[in-house]
Design a protein around this motif. Sequence first.
Motif, PDB file in Angstrom:
ATOM      1  N   SER A   1     -34.799  25.625   9.921  1.00 17.48           N
ATOM      2  CA  SER A   1     -33.501  25.565  10.590  1.00 17.48           C
ATOM      3  C   SER A   1     -33.258  24.114  11.008  1.00 17.48           C
ATOM      4  O   SER A   1     -33.962  23.573  11.851  1.00 17.48           O
ATOM      5  N   ARG A   2     -32.289  23.485  10.362  1.00 16.00           N
ATOM      6  CA  ARG A   2     -32.061  22.061  10.574  1.00 16.00           C
ATOM      7  C   ARG A   2     -31.600  21.766  12.000  1.00 16.00           C
ATOM      8  O   ARG A   2     -30.868  22.544  12.610  1.00 16.00           O
ATOM      9  N   LEU A   3     -32.022  20.609  12.502  1.00 14.23           N
ATOM     10  CA  LEU A   3     -31.721  20.212  13.862  1.00 14.23           C
ATOM     11  C   LEU A   3     -30.241  19.865  13.989  1.00 14.23           C
ATOM     12  O   LEU A   3     -29.713  19.040  13.248  1.00 14.23           O
ATOM     13  N   ALA A   4     -29.549  20.528  14.919  1.00 10.07           N
ATOM     14  CA  ALA A   4     -28.134  20.256  15.141  1.00 10.07           C
ATOM     15  C   ALA A   4     -27.974  18.920  15.864  1.00 10.07           C
ATOM     16  O   ALA A   4     -28.920  18.398  16.468  1.00 10.07           O
ATOM     17  N   THR A   5     -26.749  18.386  15.830  1.00  8.97           N
ATOM     18  CA  THR A   5     -26.488  17.046  16.373  1.00  8.97           C
ATOM     19  C   THR A   5     -26.827  16.966  17.856  1.00  8.97           C
ATOM     20  O   THR A   5     -27.484  16.017  18.309  1.00  8.97           O
ATOM     21  N   ILE A   6     -26.378  17.940  18.633  1.00  8.75           N
ATOM     22  CA  ILE A   6     -26.623  17.918  20.083  1.00  8.75           C
ATOM     23  C   ILE A   6     -28.102  18.143  20.383  1.00  8.75           C
ATOM     24  O   ILE A   6     -28.657  17.556  21.320  1.00  8.75           O
ATOM     25  N   GLN A   7     -28.782  18.974  19.584  1.00 10.18           N
ATOM     26  CA  GLN A   7     -30.215  19.172  19.768  1.00 10.18           C
ATOM     27  C   GLN A   7     -30.974  17.870  19.493  1.00 10.18           C
ATOM     28  O   GLN A   7     -31.926  17.535  20.208  1.00 10.18           O
ATOM     29  N   GLU A   8     -30.537  17.135  18.467  1.00 13.06           N
ATOM     30  CA  GLU A   8     -31.165  15.851  18.162  1.00 13.06           C
ATOM     31  C   GLU A   8     -30.966  14.876  19.319  1.00 13.06           C
ATOM     32  O   GLU A   8     -31.883  14.138  19.691  1.00 13.06           O
ATOM     33  N   HIS A   9     -29.762  14.873  19.900  1.00 19.50           N
ATOM     34  CA  HIS A   9     -29.469  14.017  21.057  1.00 19.50           C
ATOM     35  C   HIS A   9     -30.433  14.319  22.210  1.00 19.50           C
ATOM     36  O   HIS A   9     -31.001  13.404  22.814  1.00 19.50           O
ATOM     37  N   ARG A  10     -30.625  15.596  22.479  1.00 21.28           N
ATOM     38  CA  ARG A  10     -31.515  15.985  23.591  1.00 21.28           C
ATOM     39  C   ARG A  10     -32.969  15.621  23.286  1.00 21.28           C
ATOM     40  O   ARG A  10     -33.721  15.245  24.181  1.00 21.28           O
ATOM     41  N   MET A  11     -33.353  15.738  22.016  1.00 17.82           N
ATOM     42  CA  MET A  11     -34.714  15.352  21.616  1.00 17.82           C
ATOM     43  C   MET A  11     -34.931  13.865  21.858  1.00 17.82           C
ATOM     44  O   MET A  11     -35.975  13.455  22.392  1.00 17.82           O
ATOM     45  N   ILE A  12     -33.939  13.049  21.494  1.00 19.97           N
ATOM     46  CA  ILE A  12     -34.046  11.602  21.685  1.00 19.97           C
ATOM     47  C   ILE A  12     -34.112  11.266  23.176  1.00 19.97           C
ATOM     48  O   ILE A  12     -34.928  10.436  23.606  1.00 19.97           O
TER      49      ILE A  12
END
Length: 296
Positions: free
Chosen positions: A108-119
Amino acid sequence: MKDPETKAPVALAFEMTSLRIPIAEILPLKQLPPNVTKSMKYAQIASSIAELGLIEPPVVIRDKADPTVFHLLDGHIRIDVLKKLGESEVVCLVAIEDEAFTYNRRISRLATIQEHRMILTAIEKGVPQERLARALNVNIHSIQQKKSLLDGICPEAIDLLKDKHVPVNTIGQLKKMKPMRQIESAQLMTAMNKYSITYARSLVAATPEAMLVRPKKPIRGLSGDQIALMENEAASLDREFKTIEHDYGADHLDLVLTTGYLTRLLSNARVVRYLAQKYPDILAEFQKITELRKAA
């Protein structure tokens, strides 16, 4: 007698322990096309392995004739990168079943907002932005942009888009709107399953100035009255779309039930004969409806 509550054990997909295998002894199931090594995906994987090491182990399966021989199911790019880095061994997961598809289809590919929170989480834990940029194979400006990605976006709109693949530029367009309009736009994007920058710009263009953070720039060739008319038409379309979306489920159920009833009705020869004699126009319409159902 077996207990009815007893459930069959879950079958394992992999052997219980991973193995460190010489790369030269792993037989790939396919050859990488020459253009793959020039792709952004390849560069990102190479950069991540060089900076952080191998995070996701390749997947292999034992040869049925010779269990000491391994075939590579997933991880062809990772193996190629490791070879070029001079590595001689790699830790692998050993699959039990030989599945012919790539395992990436199950990711399940990482969504844009999820990537933001990961960063943000990585930065809060002390990971330097420069190292993140190297690991993701992007420039430092991109990391800084993603760090402040949601500044100016209301929590309700974020919640609507949190698991969607929204382009960064689309989120930039949302920032031009006030919170209520952000929520409306996020709802429209979700309903339409459309998150493109072009669609976001059209939503901004259809937004009244009172709902924008800053006044619109004058549009050449359009008068104020023409722009106001376009805004009113866009608002009317939004209302009509929401009404249709609200009633769609019930209308679709009614249509399915009605079509099913008509199909059964027209399977009766006596009914068809009576309609043909008394109401041929109605019979023709009923037949069109049932034919459309068959075509669907």
